[in-house]
Scaffold this motif. Structure first.
Motif, PDB file in Angstrom:
ATOM      1  N   ILE A 102       0.810  -1.222   0.000  1.00 17.12           N
ATOM      2  CA  ILE A 102       0.000   0.000   0.000  1.00 17.12           C
ATOM      3  C   ILE A 102       0.843   1.271   0.000  1.00 17.12           C
ATOM      4  O   ILE A 102       0.305   2.364  -0.127  1.00 17.12           O
ATOM      5  CB  ILE A 102      -0.979   0.028   1.183  1.00 17.12           C
ATOM      6  CG1 ILE A 102      -0.228   0.058   2.528  1.00 17.12           C
ATOM      7  CG2 ILE A 102      -1.927  -1.163   1.116  1.00 17.12           C
ATOM      8  CD1 ILE A 102      -1.131   0.236   3.726  1.00 17.12           C
ATOM      9  N   GLY A 103       2.155   1.143   0.130  1.00 11.95           N
ATOM     10  CA  GLY A 103       3.006   2.333   0.107  1.00 11.95           C
ATOM     11  C   GLY A 103       3.353   2.817  -1.285  1.00 11.95           C
ATOM     12  O   GLY A 103       3.919   3.911  -1.439  1.00 11.95           O
ATOM     13  N   LEU A 104       3.000   2.059  -2.307  1.00 11.98           N
ATOM     14  CA  LEU A 104       3.332   2.451  -3.683  1.00 11.98           C
ATOM     15  C   LEU A 104       2.591   3.724  -4.076  1.00 11.98           C
ATOM     16  O   LEU A 104       1.404   3.867  -3.822  1.00 11.98           O
ATOM     17  CB  LEU A 104       2.938   1.317  -4.636  1.00 11.98           C
ATOM     18  CG  LEU A 104       3.315   1.513  -6.105  1.00 11.98           C
ATOM     19  CD1 LEU A 104       4.815   1.387  -6.301  1.00 11.98           C
ATOM     20  CD2 LEU A 104       2.586   0.485  -6.991  1.00 11.98           C
ATOM     21  N   ASN A 105       3.316   4.661  -4.708  1.00  5.26           N
ATOM     22  CA  ASN A 105       2.668   5.893  -5.177  1.00  5.26           C
ATOM     23  C   ASN A 105       3.044   6.267  -6.599  1.00  5.26           C
ATOM     24  O   ASN A 105       2.767   7.376  -7.048  1.00  5.26           O
ATOM     25  CB  ASN A 105       2.970   7.057  -4.223  1.00  5.26           C
ATOM     26  CG  ASN A 105       4.458   7.271  -4.008  1.00  5.26           C
ATOM     27  OD1 ASN A 105       5.275   6.864  -4.840  1.00  5.26           O
ATOM     28  ND2 ASN A 105       4.810   7.867  -2.890  1.00  5.26           N
ATOM     29  N   ASN A 106       3.668   5.325  -7.325  1.00  6.10           N
ATOM     30  CA  ASN A 106       3.968   5.562  -8.736  1.00  6.10           C
ATOM     31  C   ASN A 106       4.081   4.215  -9.446  1.00  6.10           C
ATOM     32  O   ASN A 106       3.826   3.172  -8.848  1.00  6.10           O
ATOM     33  CB  ASN A 106       5.258   6.394  -8.883  1.00  6.10           C
ATOM     34  CG  ASN A 106       6.400   5.832  -8.048  1.00  6.10           C
ATOM     35  OD1 ASN A 106       6.503   4.622  -7.882  1.00  6.10           O
ATOM     36  ND2 ASN A 106       7.230   6.703  -7.502  1.00  6.10           N
ATOM     37  N   ALA A 107       4.459   4.255 -10.713  1.00  7.18           N
ATOM     38  CA  ALA A 107       4.529   3.016 -11.485  1.00  7.18           C
ATOM     39  C   ALA A 107       5.628   2.096 -10.949  1.00  7.18           C
ATOM     40  O   ALA A 107       6.694   2.568 -10.540  1.00  7.18           O
ATOM     41  CB  ALA A 107       4.792   3.342 -12.954  1.00  7.18           C
ATOM     42  N   PRO A 108       5.387   0.790 -10.921  1.00  2.00           N
ATOM     43  CA  PRO A 108       6.437  -0.140 -10.492  1.00  2.00           C
ATOM     44  C   PRO A 108       7.682  -0.013 -11.363  1.00  2.00           C
ATOM     45  O   PRO A 108       7.587   0.220 -12.580  1.00  2.00           O
ATOM     46  CB  PRO A 108       5.777  -1.515 -10.669  1.00  2.00           C
ATOM     47  CG  PRO A 108       4.313  -1.253 -10.614  1.00  2.00           C
ATOM     48  CD  PRO A 108       4.128   0.089 -11.246  1.00  2.00           C
ATOM     49  N   ARG A 109       8.843  -0.153 -10.757  1.00  2.00           N
ATOM     50  CA  ARG A 109      10.098  -0.089 -11.505  1.00  2.00           C
ATOM     51  C   ARG A 109      10.281  -1.337 -12.357  1.00  2.00           C
ATOM     52  O   ARG A 109       9.570  -2.321 -12.209  1.00  2.00           O
ATOM     53  CB  ARG A 109      11.261   0.110 -10.539  1.00  2.00           C
ATOM     54  CG  ARG A 109      11.185   1.451  -9.812  1.00  2.00           C
ATOM     55  CD  ARG A 109      12.316   1.640  -8.839  1.00  2.00           C
ATOM     56  NE  ARG A 109      12.222   2.918  -8.149  1.00  2.00           N
ATOM     57  CZ  ARG A 109      13.054   3.326  -7.208  1.00  2.00           C
ATOM     58  NH1 ARG A 109      14.048   2.525  -6.814  1.00  2.00           N
ATOM     59  NH2 ARG A 109      12.895   4.514  -6.635  1.00  2.00           N
ATOM     60  N   ASP A 110      11.283  -1.285 -13.223  1.00  4.03           N
ATOM     61  CA  ASP A 110      11.415  -2.296 -14.277  1.00  4.03           C
ATOM     62  C   ASP A 110      11.390  -3.730 -13.760  1.00  4.03           C
ATOM     63  O   ASP A 110      10.633  -4.565 -14.261  1.00  4.03           O
ATOM     64  CB  ASP A 110      12.704  -2.061 -15.064  1.00  4.03           C
ATOM     65  CG  ASP A 110      12.636  -0.809 -15.933  1.00  4.03           C
ATOM     66  OD1 ASP A 110      11.514  -0.298 -16.119  1.00  4.03           O
ATOM     67  OD2 ASP A 110      13.686  -0.342 -16.406  1.00  4.03           O
ATOM     68  N   THR A 111      12.220  -4.050 -12.761  1.00  2.21           N
ATOM     69  CA  THR A 111      12.296  -5.435 -12.290  1.00  2.21           C
ATOM     70  C   THR A 111      10.965  -5.888 -11.705  1.00  2.21           C
ATOM     71  O   THR A 111      10.495  -7.000 -11.979  1.00  2.21           O
ATOM     72  CB  THR A 111      13.415  -5.589 -11.246  1.00  2.21           C
ATOM     73  OG1 THR A 111      14.635  -5.097 -11.779  1.00  2.21           O
ATOM     74  CG2 THR A 111      13.585  -7.044 -10.867  1.00  2.21           C
ATOM     75  N   ALA A 112      10.351  -5.013 -10.905  1.00  2.28           N
ATOM     76  CA  ALA A 112       9.042  -5.345 -10.334  1.00  2.28           C
ATOM     77  C   ALA A 112       7.998  -5.482 -11.432  1.00  2.28           C
ATOM     78  O   ALA A 112       7.167  -6.402 -11.404  1.00  2.28           O
ATOM     79  CB  ALA A 112       8.625  -4.287  -9.329  1.00  2.28           C
ATOM     80  N   ALA A 113       8.035  -4.563 -12.404  1.00  3.67           N
ATOM     81  CA  ALA A 113       7.055  -4.612 -13.494  1.00  3.67           C
ATOM     82  C   ALA A 113       7.190  -5.906 -14.289  1.00  3.67           C
ATOM     83  O   ALA A 113       6.183  -6.524 -14.672  1.00  3.67           O
ATOM     84  CB  ALA A 113       7.240  -3.404 -14.411  1.00  3.67           C
ATOM     85  N   GLN A 114       8.420  -6.338 -14.535  1.00  2.00           N
ATOM     86  CA  GLN A 114       8.631  -7.584 -15.278  1.00  2.00           C
ATOM     87  C   GLN A 114       8.101  -8.786 -14.507  1.00  2.00           C
ATOM     88  O   GLN A 114       7.502  -9.700 -15.091  1.00  2.00           O
ATOM     89  CB  GLN A 114      10.120  -7.740 -15.579  1.00  2.00           C
ATOM     90  CG  GLN A 114      10.651  -6.731 -16.583  1.00  2.00           C
ATOM     91  CD  GLN A 114      12.162  -6.661 -16.624  1.00  2.00           C
ATOM     92  OE1 GLN A 114      12.851  -7.492 -16.022  1.00  2.00           O
ATOM     93  NE2 GLN A 114      12.698  -5.660 -17.317  1.00  2.00           N
ATOM     94  N   LEU A 115       8.308  -8.783 -13.187  1.00  2.00           N
ATOM     95  CA  LEU A 115       7.796  -9.886 -12.375  1.00  2.00           C
ATOM     96  C   LEU A 115       6.269  -9.882 -12.361  1.00  2.00           C
ATOM     97  O   LEU A 115       5.633 -10.944 -12.455  1.00  2.00           O
ATOM     98  CB  LEU A 115       8.351  -9.770 -10.957  1.00  2.00           C
ATOM     99  CG  LEU A 115       7.972 -10.875  -9.964  1.00  2.00           C
ATOM    100  CD1 LEU A 115       8.312 -12.255 -10.508  1.00  2.00           C
ATOM    101  CD2 LEU A 115       8.655 -10.639  -8.619  1.00  2.00           C
TER     102      LEU A 115
END
Length: 508
Positions: free
Chosen positions: A140-153
């Motif tokens: 719930i702490g996310l406030n922007n787009a996931p970074r590349d490694t997280a986005a790929q996962l």
């Protein structure tokens, strides 16, 4: 020791909704007040998620647990350890970071390693027999787009055929707004902890949350002493607004409502609003419209009182009515403008919709006796901004509308937001994709107008009307699906929800 007896109350979704920012502070305060550590709460969360996964997918034998580098990842480590302990094969992938893990998550990771667990890099090749995915990547702490490694996962999880259970919130979904600025998990189920967060209900939530489950982790009693800023509203609350009528009630005390609209070619809009008002229980409903519409409307629905809109009929009707609804099919030409100019001088409760809102955007004013019901496009015109700005934070947009225009705002959409200038805010947790067709807003206007005429407060009428409207559509969706649903179809199921005492099996 982790308490594996914590039970999932999958149907007991609370009606209180809290900001994720508030929760981050309150969670520590609650733990301190109850003599718990944050690691103990993490163990409870992991146990609750493990139990839910076993309940939902009892035959699953190989789980993939995707962990991030925060406390959401810590929940994932707990789930992985508990699953492995009962003989389930576990493949755990974890994001790497230069920063140390939070203390609680580090304890959970170490417990996993002490149990002979293995941590793989995110790019590790998935085994062929994965049959369940646990999403513990981003919380719930996310406030922007996931970074590349997280986005790929995240994308790899979405591409796999196995169902996904998201812990607390689907990774990539923003907890405050329901916005998805980048990659986001498409969960089959989401188990959220301690409180509901707005982003689980509004914005893009319905596209990615799947079935929502809730566990308070034993903090129920502590939370009861807090006052939530937002209320989740569903059909369970209708009985408190709509008690059974007295045997001696009659049309005179069920309210007199006038609806104004139906310019050339738009008679259907005002007819649907009028008929919805009747079906929602208004005692007497008068429609003022173009002369050409009078005979067709009377033929189609003889219970309506239909007259040509003229200066005299408008004056008479404004004097006669308890409540005024204006906008369905009104148009933006002189005919509609003149009617609106006269209506805006009335101090009676009123609802403005459709073209009344487009005209309001041109000549804005603020008043307390009015309900406005914009969809995102109308809201954008009212606030002189883009639709994307409205949708980027629907709660904030509703608040801005209230501050600018006063009264009650019903910001329509997936999980409609109702807000008042007194600070009340509700998320309407009913409705479905079948409602994305013409005329739905006209029906809603008639329902809310009828409830205003029956002496509900404007805020309660807006909330109850939105719930009855969406719940009626949900019955149709369960019976026939969402594609091809018509606004007028709702009139066949609306009675189930404006009469909540019926105890119909269809009103679960």
């Amino acid at each position: 020791m982790t308490d594996l007896s914590l039970k999932i109350t999958a149907k007991s979704i609370p009606h209180s909704v809290w900001s994720a920012d508030w929760l981050r502070t309150a969670e520590k305060q609650a733990a301190d007040d109850l003599g718990l550590t944050l690691y103990e709460l993490m163990q409870r969360a992991g146990a609750a998620a493990f139990n839910l996964a076993r309940e939902l997918y009892p035959q699953s034998q190989h789980w993939l647990v995707a962990c991030g580098h925060g406390n959401n990842g810590g929940d994932g480590y707990v789930v992985a350890r508990l699953a492995q302990a009962v003989g389930i094969q576990v493949t755990l992938l974890a994001l790497e970071s230069n920063k140390p893990l939070p203390e609680e998550a580090a304890c959970a990771r170490d417990a996993w390693l002490d149990a002979a667990g293995v941590i793989h890099a995110p790019e590790h090749t998935w085994p062929n027999d994965i049959d369940l995915v646990i999403d513990a990547v981003l919380g719930i702490g996310l406030n922007n787009a996931p970074r590349d490694t997280a986005a790929q996962l995240i994308e790899k999880c979405n591409q796999h055929a196995a169902p996904v259970i998201a812990l607390d919130i689907p990774s990539g979904l923003l907890a405050e707004t329901g916005v998805t600025p980048g990659a986001v998990i498409n969960a089959s189920h989401t188990l959220t902890f301690i409180t509901l967060k707005p982003g689980l209900l509004t914005g893009k939530a319905r596209d990615v949350v799947g079935e929502l489950h809730f566990h308070a982790l034993g903090l129920e009693a502590w939370l009861q002493g807090q006052t939530a800023p937002i209320t989740r509203v569903d059909s369970a609350q209708l009985a408190s607004w709509l008690p059974p009528r007295k045997a001696t009630s009659h049309k005179g005390n069920n309210g007199r409502l006038v609806l104004i609209g139906g310019d050339h070619g738009t008679a259907g809009a005002i007819r649907m609003a009028g008929e919805a008002a009747l079906r929602a229980g208004a005692g007497l409903v008068r429609v003022l419209t173009r002369a050409e519409n009078v005979a067709p409307l009377l033929t189609a629905r003889p219970e309506l009182m239909v007259q040509e809109l003229s200066p005299q009929s408008l004056d008479d009707s404004l004097e006669w009515a308890d409540v005024v609804v204006i906008g369905p099919g009104l148009g933006q030409q002189e005919w509609g403008k003149k009617a609106l100019q006269k209506v805006e001088n009335s101090r009676k409760p009123m609802l403005w919709d459709a073209d009344a809102l487009n005209l309001l955007a041109i000549n804005p004013d603020k008043r307390q006796n009015r309900v406005i019901t914009p969809h995102p496009g109308e809201a954008a015109r009212l606030l002189n901004c883009s639709v994307s700005q409205i949708e980027s934070d629907r709660l904030l947009s509703a608040d801005r509308l209230v501050k600018r225009y006063g009264g009650i705002v019903v910001l329509k959409g997936a999980c409609t937001v109702v807000a008042s200038q007194n600070g009340e805010c509700a998320l309407i947790d009913v409705g479905n994709a079948g409602m994305g067709s013409g005329g739905m807003g006209d029906v809603l206007s008639g329902i809310i107008g009828a409830l205003l005429a029956q002496k509900l407060t404007p805020y309660d009428a807006a909330c109850a009307g939105c719930v009855a409207h969406g719940a009626a559509a949900d019955v149709l969706a369960r019976r026939f699906g969402t594609r091809g649903m018509l606004a007028s179809d709702l009139l066949s199921t609306l009675y189930l929800f404006v009469n909540p005492d019926l105890n119909s099996k269809e009103n679960d």
